[in-house]
Scaffold this active site. Structure first.
Site, PDB file in Angstrom:
ATOM      1  NE  ARG A 179     -48.204  12.347  20.326  1.00 45.93           N
ATOM      2  CZ  ARG A 179     -49.507  12.534  20.136  1.00 45.93           C
ATOM      3  NH1 ARG A 179     -49.940  13.008  18.968  1.00 45.93           N
ATOM      4  NH2 ARG A 179     -50.377  12.229  21.069  1.00 45.93           N
ATOM      5  CB  CYS A 237     -53.600   8.588  15.342  1.00 48.58           C
ATOM      6  SG  CYS A 237     -55.328   9.152  15.440  1.00 48.58           S
TER       7      CYS A 237
END
Length: 282
Positions: A179, A237
């Site tokens: 990611r 995050c």
């Protein structure tokens, strides 16, 4: 003060003269919905068996506000958060132990919120519920009302501060490496990372049993990622949950860190914000 506690030490504390308040924060991302399966139900898991005396805390409703411009898990309204903590029996003078189903992310979010808003004694059960060897109960307790009133302190980043820290200090990206590199993005509208951020998947802070690595190993890991004595460190995050787990790992290593709660879900919602892809921070 240690940021985590083992199951054996928790059992001893619960049998002592000053037992901690127990908060059960079982939670998972509801990605199962996409496959036609029912979403994870933390309260149902709690009611099927929890640590004796533990009170359920709902991450989505009590540890976050509704999704919006501030991301998928923005800060909760502090008045509502404080009321939820008092209903759970949280007081300033009583230690608190938080646990979840073993991943540690949800428990870390509760730990971070309580610490950030002034509670002096909060720990996370290392490894979560799977490490507990004692009995479980199904009865839902009614604790004595606590007196905790949240008072926010330093240690919180917004988007601009996170961008500046990525240039002047060290901003860690706690998501999975793919990611970060922009190879996949299963949830948010744009793939990639904040320019200047360093990839530091929070899953690499724990062993196969879900417990944190020893403090010296964590210190070595973070040193390899660029943490030096006196350096300013921040973490983000996807939505400020797994990043709280990385802040907790840094605390175990003796490194204070700030949290960007909006994280990538907030950052990527603004098309004017820059995005980097690939393994290089820039």
């Amino acid at each position: 003060m240690n940021a985590t506690i083992s199951a054996s030490d928790l059992a001893n504390d619960l049998a002592g003269a000053d037992p901690p308040v127990l908060l059960d924060v079982r939670w998972q991302l509801t990605a199962a919905k996409a496959a036609g399966e029912p979403p994870f139900d933390g309260r149902a898991e709690y009611e099927s068996g929890h640590l004796p005396g533990a009170v359920f805390v709902d991450l989505d409703r009590e540890l976050a506000s509704a999704p919006g411009e501030g991301g998928r898990h923005p800060l909760p309204d502090l008045a509502l958060f404080g009321a939820a903590m008092r209903r759970a029996g949280v007081s300033f003078r009583t230690p608190v132990v938080v646990y979840d189903g073993g991943q540690g992310w949800a428990a870390a979010r509760a730990w971070w919120l309580l610490r950030w808003t002034g509670h002096p004694d909060v720990r996370v059960l290392d490894g979560g519920l799977p490490t507990w060897q004692g009995p479980l109960e199904k009865a839902v307790p009614t604790p004595t009302e606590g007196d905790f009133v949240p008072e926010p302190a330093a240690g919180l980043l917004d988007a601009d501060a996170a961008a500046e820290l990525a240039r002047s200090g060290l901003l860690l990206d706690a998501r999975a490496g793919e990611r970060y590199r922009g190879e996949v993005e299963p949830i948010d509208p744009v793939a990639g990372h904040i320019p200047g951020a360093v990839s530091a998947p929070t899953t690499e802070n724990v062993g196969p049993d879900g417990r944190f690595l020893p403090a010296e190993e964590l210190r070595a890991r973070f040193k390899g990622l660029g943490v030096t004595e006196g350096s300013r460190v921040g973490v983000y995050c996807g939505s400020g949950v797994s990043a709280a787990h990385e802040v907790l790992a840094l605390a175990v290593a003796g490194v204070p860190a700030e949290l960007y709660v909006g994280s990538w879900s907030e950052w990527s919602s603004d098309p004017d914000r820059p995005v980097a892809v690939g393994p290089d921070p820039q």
